[in-house]
Design a protein around this motif. Structure first.
Motif, PDB file in Angstrom:
ATOM      1  N   VAL A  91     -12.619  -7.706 -12.839  1.00 30.03           N
ATOM      2  CA  VAL A  91     -11.884  -7.758 -11.573  1.00 30.03           C
ATOM      3  C   VAL A  91     -12.526  -6.782 -10.603  1.00 30.03           C
ATOM      4  O   VAL A  91     -12.747  -5.618 -10.933  1.00 30.03           O
ATOM      5  N   LEU A  92     -12.806  -7.251  -9.391  1.00 31.32           N
ATOM      6  CA  LEU A  92     -13.449  -6.431  -8.368  1.00 31.32           C
ATOM      7  C   LEU A  92     -12.457  -5.819  -7.393  1.00 31.32           C
ATOM      8  O   LEU A  92     -12.667  -4.707  -6.909  1.00 31.32           O
ATOM      9  N   ARG A  93     -11.383  -6.551  -7.099  1.00 33.33           N
ATOM     10  CA  ARG A  93     -10.464  -6.108  -6.044  1.00 33.33           C
ATOM     11  C   ARG A  93      -9.089  -6.721  -6.276  1.00 33.33           C
ATOM     12  O   ARG A  93      -8.988  -7.856  -6.770  1.00 33.33           O
ATOM     13  N   VAL A  94      -8.041  -5.988  -5.941  1.00 37.74           N
ATOM     14  CA  VAL A  94      -6.690  -6.553  -5.919  1.00 37.74           C
ATOM     15  C   VAL A  94      -5.987  -6.156  -4.631  1.00 37.74           C
ATOM     16  O   VAL A  94      -6.200  -5.063  -4.102  1.00 37.74           O
ATOM     17  N   ARG A  95      -5.210  -7.080  -4.101  1.00 39.86           N
ATOM     18  CA  ARG A  95      -4.259  -6.776  -3.025  1.00 39.86           C
ATOM     19  C   ARG A  95      -2.914  -6.525  -3.678  1.00 39.86           C
ATOM     20  O   ARG A  95      -2.486  -7.270  -4.564  1.00 39.86           O
ATOM     21  N   VAL A  96      -2.249  -5.467  -3.273  1.00 41.96           N
ATOM     22  CA  VAL A  96      -1.026  -5.032  -3.936  1.00 41.96           C
ATOM     23  C   VAL A  96       0.067  -4.800  -2.897  1.00 41.96           C
ATOM     24  O   VAL A  96      -0.158  -4.137  -1.875  1.00 41.96           O
ATOM     25  N   ALA A  97       1.249  -5.344  -3.171  1.00 44.85           N
ATOM     26  CA  ALA A  97       2.440  -5.045  -2.374  1.00 44.85           C
ATOM     27  C   ALA A  97       3.136  -3.853  -3.015  1.00 44.85           C
ATOM     28  O   ALA A  97       3.455  -3.874  -4.202  1.00 44.85           O
ATOM     29  N   THR A  98       3.339  -2.803  -2.227  1.00 45.34           N
ATOM     30  CA  THR A  98       3.933  -1.573  -2.761  1.00 45.34           C
ATOM     31  C   THR A  98       5.447  -1.580  -2.562  1.00 45.34           C
ATOM     32  O   THR A  98       5.993  -2.356  -1.783  1.00 45.34           O
ATOM     33  N   ILE A  99       6.107  -0.661  -3.264  1.00 44.86           N
ATOM     34  CA  ILE A  99       7.556  -0.544  -3.142  1.00 44.86           C
ATOM     35  C   ILE A  99       7.961  -0.132  -1.733  1.00 44.86           C
ATOM     36  O   ILE A  99       9.091  -0.377  -1.305  1.00 44.86           O
ATOM     37  N   ASP A 100       7.041   0.447  -0.963  1.00 45.77           N
ATOM     38  CA  ASP A 100       7.317   0.844   0.413  1.00 45.77           C
ATOM     39  C   ASP A 100       7.206  -0.314   1.389  1.00 45.77           C
ATOM     40  O   ASP A 100       7.378  -0.129   2.603  1.00 45.77           O
ATOM     41  N   GLY A 101       6.879  -1.492   0.868  1.00 42.49           N
ATOM     42  CA  GLY A 101       6.778  -2.657   1.735  1.00 42.49           C
ATOM     43  C   GLY A 101       5.459  -2.744   2.483  1.00 42.49           C
ATOM     44  O   GLY A 101       5.380  -3.336   3.565  1.00 42.49           O
ATOM     45  N   GLU A 102       4.414  -2.173   1.899  1.00 37.86           N
ATOM     46  CA  GLU A 102       3.089  -2.191   2.506  1.00 37.86           C
ATOM     47  C   GLU A 102       2.107  -2.937   1.610  1.00 37.86           C
ATOM     48  O   GLU A 102       2.356  -3.122   0.415  1.00 37.86           O
ATOM     49  N   ILE A 103       0.994  -3.353   2.210  1.00 36.32           N
ATOM     50  CA  ILE A 103      -0.087  -3.981   1.454  1.00 36.32           C
ATOM     51  C   ILE A 103      -1.254  -3.017   1.387  1.00 36.32           C
ATOM     52  O   ILE A 103      -1.692  -2.484   2.410  1.00 36.32           O
ATOM     53  N   ILE A 104      -1.742  -2.777   0.179  1.00 32.99           N
ATOM     54  CA  ILE A 104      -2.933  -1.957   0.004  1.00 32.99           C
ATOM     55  C   ILE A 104      -3.963  -2.764  -0.769  1.00 32.99           C
ATOM     56  O   ILE A 104      -3.619  -3.719  -1.469  1.00 32.99           O
ATOM     57  N   GLU A 105      -5.227  -2.413  -0.608  1.00 37.28           N
ATOM     58  CA  GLU A 105      -6.290  -3.046  -1.364  1.00 37.28           C
ATOM     59  C   GLU A 105      -6.976  -1.997  -2.224  1.00 37.28           C
ATOM     60  O   GLU A 105      -7.340  -0.928  -1.737  1.00 37.28           O
ATOM     61  N   LEU A 106      -7.136  -2.318  -3.497  1.00 34.95           N
ATOM     62  CA  LEU A 106      -7.805  -1.437  -4.444  1.00 34.95           C
ATOM     63  C   LEU A 106      -9.085  -2.117  -4.907  1.00 34.95           C
ATOM     64  O   LEU A 106      -9.091  -3.305  -5.206  1.00 34.95           O
TER      65      LEU A 106
END
Length: 493
Positions: free
Chosen positions: A173-188
């Motif tokens: 896996v190279l990258r994931v988009r994640v929805a956080t508990i704060d209601g934001e989107i982050i990319e790892l």
């Protein structure tokens, strides 16, 4: 077997109303007859009727669920296809299940970059199907690949029979988009060869839904080998077979797959799939070579020589693709085949150093007498990932409890020889007590702080994977003598 706690109907109606105000009604389930199918994952011995189930259809709806639950202080349990075997998707009586099943779109396949961008609800095998026209495939292949989803694979860091050569989910896996508990989107991570900063992608993969909700995954694709062949080697005892695994790796050979099954496994699988297994052998090894015709021929010859020198009593080599797939079909159907010889089975998952295979298999054999239960051993021998299947009958009083104790003893033995309590199934609820054996309290506290950094209100899959101080203290009272030795009341080998 766990008993389901009652659902607070007043709280259920309040939470369902809040969710229906933000999502289409079809995406919110609250009637017991609708939520019942979500009461467990593949570890069916543990069940809990969820309060509410949500089925978001896009990333915005995932964020809407998270925002509503945060505002109402409602715990959230993420769920993929429900094929997990450690109770990681077990619902909470006062919580909401968020299923990613409807996020099932393959966004794109890039044959030049050899990547695929997919939503979390895409099935593992569907990625390879979509990439096949380009001569590519997705390498990690858990036995449940026909049903399990990539989001669940990320949560558990799943492996498969080809993980020895091609790696686990974390390596693909190279990258994931994640929805956080704060209601934001982050990319790892990144689609490039590296990403700046700390390697949070590796932290996230295998975090069992405790840090965020996956909304998109970029995976690596690899070229489909020109050819592949499998050796089936028979051994007259499991110790010899276990030692043969170490000798293959010591010879500098890294097979595409290196799997071991004992006689019990072979005899329960062979009538089911007719794979052509040697049912008289005490253990068999399946060793696959892939690559060009010349590479495969050379590796098959080298492996055959090593296996013969290691004590193999018989060696068969697949002669065509149909036979190769038949050899693997037996290994991949070992779990369902257990139902042919036992009303119930309890699938364990631990990892040990390869050189300890023989010692641990002998220990498990002795435990069968101690606990009065049979155990079928089938596992990823190449990387030491064991999957003992403890056979029992839940209708017989006390047998499930003995199966659990048997499993805990196996995990304790894995730790004792320098291994770990899991390889790819995760901790979930099943192994949470064994975390107290594996790690010191200071280490567990550090894990909790990592979770808190992502999930300050501690709402994402709470009370899973990381035991509290109270749980470890209570577990210690039951299984530690003198405050030092774990599982002192179990036999030592």
């Amino acid at each position: 077997m766990s008993a389901s706690l009652p659902v607070n109907t007043g709280r259920r109606d309040e939470v369902a109303a809040a969710l229906k105000a933000r999502l289409p009604a079809r995406c919110v389930l609250s009637d017991p007859e609708d939520t019942r199918p979500y009461e467990c994952d593949g570890l069916a011995a543990y069940r809990q009727l969820p309060m509410v189930v949500t089925l978001p259809e896009n990333e915005e709806q995932v964020l809407a669920v998270l925002n509503a639950c945060r505002e109402l202080s409602v715990p959230i349990v993420p769920r993929g296809a429900g094929t997990g075997l450690s109770g990681g998707a077990l619902p909470i009586a006062e919580g909401v299940v968020i299923s990613t099943a409807r996020l099932n779109r393959i966004v794109r396949v890039d044959a030049h970059a050899r990547t695929a961008v997919v939503q979390p609800g895409v099935r593992n095998l569907a990625i390879s199907d979509a990439a096949a026209q380009h001569g590519l495939y997705y390498a990690p292949d858990p036995s449940s690949q026909i049903a399990c989803t990539i989001g669940g694979n990320v949560a558990e860091n799943s492996g498969g029979v080809h993980c020895l050569k091609y790696g686990l989910t974390v390596h693909n896996v190279l990258r994931v988009r994640v929805a956080t508990i704060d209601g934001e989107i982050i990319e790892l991570g990144s689609e490039a060869l590296d990403a700046p900063g700390l390697d949070l992608l590796a932290v996230f993969i295998g975090s069992e839904g405790m840090l965020g909700i996956v909304t998109e995954v970029t995976v690596k694709l690899v070229p489909k080998p020109a050819t592949a062949r499998v050796i089936m080697a028979s051994f007259d005892d499991v110790v010899t077979g276990g030692n043969a695994v170490a000798r293959v790796i010591a010879a500098g050979i890294i097979p595409a797959g290196l799997e071991m099954m004992d006689r019990t496994s072979v005899r329960m699988v062979e009538p089911f799939v007719k794979a052509g297994y040697d049912t008289e052998a005490a253990a068999i090894l399946l060793c696959e070579a892939d690559g060009t015709e010349l590479e495969v021929a050379e590796e098959i010859e080298r492996m055959s020589e090593v296996l013969q020198a290691a004590g193999a009593t018989a060696i068969s080599v697949s002669q065509n693709e149909a036979e190769r797939m038949r050899f693997w079909s037996g290994r991949k159907n070992a779990f369902p085949a257990a139902g042919r010889i036992s009303p119930d089975y309890y699938c364990m998952d631990g990892t040990i150093p390869r050189k300890k295979l023989a010692e641990v298999l002998t220990g498990i054999e002795r435990m069968e007498t101690t606990f009065g239960l049979r155990c079928s051993n089938v596992f990823h021998a190449g990387d030491g990932n064991l999957h003992p299947l403890i056979l029992f009958d839940a209708n017989q009083p006390g047998e499930f409890e003995r199966a659990e104790a048997f499993g805990a003893a196996i995990l304790a033995l894995c730790v004792e020889v320098g291994g770990t309590i899991t390889g790819e199934h995760g901790v979930g609820m099943e192994k949470i007590n064994s975390m107290c054996v594996q790690f010191r309290r200071e280490e567990l506290d550090a894990f909790i702080e990592v979770k808190r950094a992502f999930d300050e209100p501690m709402l994402l899959n709470p009370d899973k994977a990381i035991p509290t101080k109270h749980r470890c203290a209570e577990f210690g009272k039951m299984h530690v003598k003198g405050g030092v030795l774990p599982f002192a009341d179990l036999p030592r080998f």
